[in-house]
Design a protein around this motif. Sequence first.
Motif, PDB file in Angstrom:
ATOM      1  N   LEU A 293      16.583 -22.275  44.782  1.00  0.00           N
ATOM      2  CA  LEU A 293      16.789 -23.442  45.660  1.00  0.00           C
ATOM      3  C   LEU A 293      18.175 -24.061  45.417  1.00  0.00           C
ATOM      4  O   LEU A 293      18.917 -24.344  46.372  1.00  0.00           O
ATOM      5  CB  LEU A 293      15.712 -24.484  45.416  1.00  0.00           C
ATOM      6  N   LYS A 294      18.520 -24.248  44.162  1.00  0.00           N
ATOM      7  CA  LYS A 294      19.803 -24.885  43.830  1.00  0.00           C
ATOM      8  C   LYS A 294      20.985 -24.046  44.270  1.00  0.00           C
ATOM      9  O   LYS A 294      21.989 -24.563  44.780  1.00  0.00           O
ATOM     10  CB  LYS A 294      19.875 -25.188  42.341  1.00  0.00           C
ATOM     11  N   MET A 295      20.899 -22.750  44.072  1.00  0.00           N
ATOM     12  CA  MET A 295      22.009 -21.879  44.445  1.00  0.00           C
ATOM     13  C   MET A 295      22.254 -21.923  45.956  1.00  0.00           C
ATOM     14  O   MET A 295      23.400 -22.009  46.412  1.00  0.00           O
ATOM     15  CB  MET A 295      21.716 -20.440  43.986  1.00  0.00           C
ATOM     16  N   ALA A 296      21.168 -21.880  46.741  1.00  0.00           N
ATOM     17  CA  ALA A 296      21.333 -21.922  48.189  1.00  0.00           C
ATOM     18  C   ALA A 296      21.844 -23.282  48.641  1.00  0.00           C
ATOM     19  O   ALA A 296      22.671 -23.373  49.555  1.00  0.00           O
ATOM     20  CB  ALA A 296      19.984 -21.609  48.857  1.00  0.00           C
ATOM     21  N   PHE A 297      21.377 -24.331  48.022  1.00  0.00           N
ATOM     22  CA  PHE A 297      21.764 -25.693  48.398  1.00  0.00           C
ATOM     23  C   PHE A 297      23.241 -25.949  48.141  1.00  0.00           C
ATOM     24  O   PHE A 297      23.915 -26.637  48.918  1.00  0.00           O
ATOM     25  CB  PHE A 297      20.908 -26.688  47.605  1.00  0.00           C
TER      26      PHE A 297
END
Length: 306
Positions: A300-304
Amino acid sequence: MRGIATIGECMLELSGQSGETWRLGYAGDTFNTLWTLRALAGTERDADYVSAYGDDPFSERQIAFFRENGIGIAESPVIAGARPGLYAITLTGAERSFTYWRADAAARQLARDPATLAKSLENRELVYFSGITLAILEPSDRAVLLEAVAEARRHGTHIAFDPNYRPRLWPDAAAARAAIDQALATVDIALPTFPDEQALYGDQTPEDTAMRIERSGVGEIVVKNGEETALIAHYGGRQGSPAVNVATPVDTTGAGDSFNGAYLAARLAGDTPAEAAVRAHRVAAAVIQVRGALAPVDVLKMAFRA
């Protein structure tokens, strides 16, 4: 203000593995959104899942799972003799189907105590709920919930809502329309999905959906549309936001919920609606490339942040 809260039902999730082996997890539309919000909105904000819980071992483990991941239950009641709902996912390719056991789930009692519910929502930066939250409640409890949400809004809380129409949860479409229309009167941000709105209201285009919801007084609307371009309506303005195409999705479970969580996290961070939608599309695209409703936090963090 003391952070964010979402309201609804988090169920036990059985997902098929190999043969007759099943994996136990925890999921539900508003919890999936909170999972993404919690991952992306920063640990400095409190995050609570407002519901009602049982006192059985499965409920105790569910609450412990929340706690292990930085999620509380605020003042939610723990009801003696109650238990959580359950559903099982079966997959055909990346598309999923569900079988539910939820008629007597504890979450159906989440609004039985108005004072406790109001306290759970008190002094929040953001509160999020959905049409599924409405659908699982008796009409009298639904009225209590909507008054608690409206009261929180009167005290400065931003309210976000996804109508998330699921026909099987409602006695008929008229009852669903009446409840969702009442909910929209309490809302700052609406996050509908066009095929749902088309099925319930007969909208012909995402523009029809946005215009109808604007007439309810909602100033910020994102009409999601699967792999198609989302429509952002922000205080009269209009802008398209193209989805991120994924050629071979693994599991589409929770894509819309994760979009909602990422969009709201971006708005809390100060992004414009257009910027927030771009981030939300990236997160949703990442989520459908992993199995299960709750994507790993690092995914989630990487995509965000991409």
